[in-house]
Design an enzyme around this catalytic site. Structure first.
Site: not given
Length: 375
Positions: A160, A164
């Protein structure tokens, strides 16, 4: 700018991916109030239909909804099909929460594939597909909703955080590329926000709901406001503040402008010094030394620490600290940190001045030290 000007700049249609709840739904309500027509995309159909009905009743908003799984290879193609014939002047990519809540090797590779497809490949494809017509028209806006996890790797959210970081860097690049064509780009870096997805993740991990979660409506309003400034907005930080990030949004903006100017000069066959301030390379070099200093302490890497000092360099940490040669100071600091259970140092708010052969720097160093308490 007022609502009419905003609609002229980024309208008449906005497409919001991840619109069914939380921040995405808040973006939809804020844009409906400004007079936008909306394409609402999410995996779950029922909440989308409910939101569309709410907006039509409250604002008379024309809405088109589509149930699309953004982790599928055809997600962007399906969004384009839904938007066909409509002038999308604003694209908001809001989906991308991590539903896994697991260490990398504890999660199935299929779960990480789905997360990477949604946050990396679909993001890249959608930005490419929807930005092209905006560039041709000479106006438009792109908002990619990110997370403070983009600024560093963290256990339990490695994929994750990496995804990002990809979105942050891509948005910064697109901001520099598309700004001359009238298209604004914003990487909107959020902190902990009160959304159903975030609450669900906290509950799954057995964690209490914090009392300081950001309000989704306030988050959406600020994101729309900061779009025209780009390329980064860190929720909870002023433009010139650096708390979660090592550098402020203003510093990142200036750095990108300088590098873009250097790249343009290089492409024209000019010397970089003609486009870049003469002290820029010196400032980068000094900043890197500050980072190397912290890294050497955290890794207890004495040779790395010594490499940042000249042989005759001295340091002065005050009466209660160390005074003497820089090389000796690193050995003293690392010896002291070996007695700790853990330690971490981050540098932020770096300000450097260069005047000929003299330079000075100011920075904040945030140190987290953990020691074993003797009973």
């Amino acid at each position: 700018m007022d609502d009419r000007q905003y609609l002229e700049r980024y309208g008449p249609w906005a497409l919001i991916a991840g619109a069914s709840e939380g921040t995405g739904a808040s973006f939809a309500r804020a844009l409906a109030e400004k007079g936008f027509k909306l394409v609402l995309v999410s995996r779950r159909e029922a909440p989308l239909d409910a939101l569309a009905a709410e907006l039509k009743a409250a604002y008379g908003t024309e809405c088109v909804t589509a149930s699309i799984d953004l982790s599928r290879d055809d997600a962007t193609e399906r969004m384009l099909g839904t938007a066909h014939g409509r002038e999308i002047g604003l694209l908001i990519l809001n989906a991308g929460a991590d539903p896994n809540g697991a260490m990398f090797l504890d999660g199935a590779i299929g779960s990480w594939n789905a997360l990477a497809l949604r946050n990396v490949m679909t993001t890249m494809h959608a930005l490419h597909a929807f930005a092209a017509p905006m560039q041709a028209r000479g106006r438009g806006g792109l908002i990619l909703v990110g997370s403070g996890a983009c600024y560093g790797g963290l256990p339990g959210i490695g994929v994750y955080a990496a995804s990002k970081a990809f979105g942050l860097v891509l948005c910064e690049s697109l901001w520099a590329e598309l700004q001359p064509h009238g298209v604004d780009v914003l990487s909107y870096v959020l902190g902990r926000t009160d959304t159903p997805a975030h609450r669900e993740l906290l509950n799954a991990r057995g964690m209490a709901i914090p009392s300081d979660l950001a309000n989704a409506d306030a988050v959406a309003r600020l994101g729309l406001e900061r779009l025209a400034h780009g390329p980064v907005c860190n929720w909870g930080e002023a433009d010139d503040e650096a708390k979660v990030s090592a550098t402020s949004a203003a510093q990142r903006r200036d750095r990108i402008r300088q590098i873009a100017a250097a790249a343009a000069a290089y492409a024209r066959g000019e010397l970089m010094s003609a486009a870049v301030p003469a002290d820029l390379a010196d400032k980068f070099a000094i900043t890197e030394q500050l980072y190397r200093y912290c890294r050497s302490v955290d890794r207890l890497d004495v040779p790395l620490g010594k490499s940042i000092f000249h042989d005759d360099a001295t340091v002065d940490y005050g009466p209660s600290g160390f005074r003497g040669r820089g090389h000796d100071a690193i050995e003293w600091i690392c010896a002291a940190h070996r007695q700790l259970q853990s330690h971490s140092h981050q540098v932020s708010n770096v300000i450097i001045t260069v005047d000929g052969m003299e330079a000075g720097s100011e920075a904040y160093v945030t140190a987290t030290l953990r020691a074993v308490r003797e009973e």
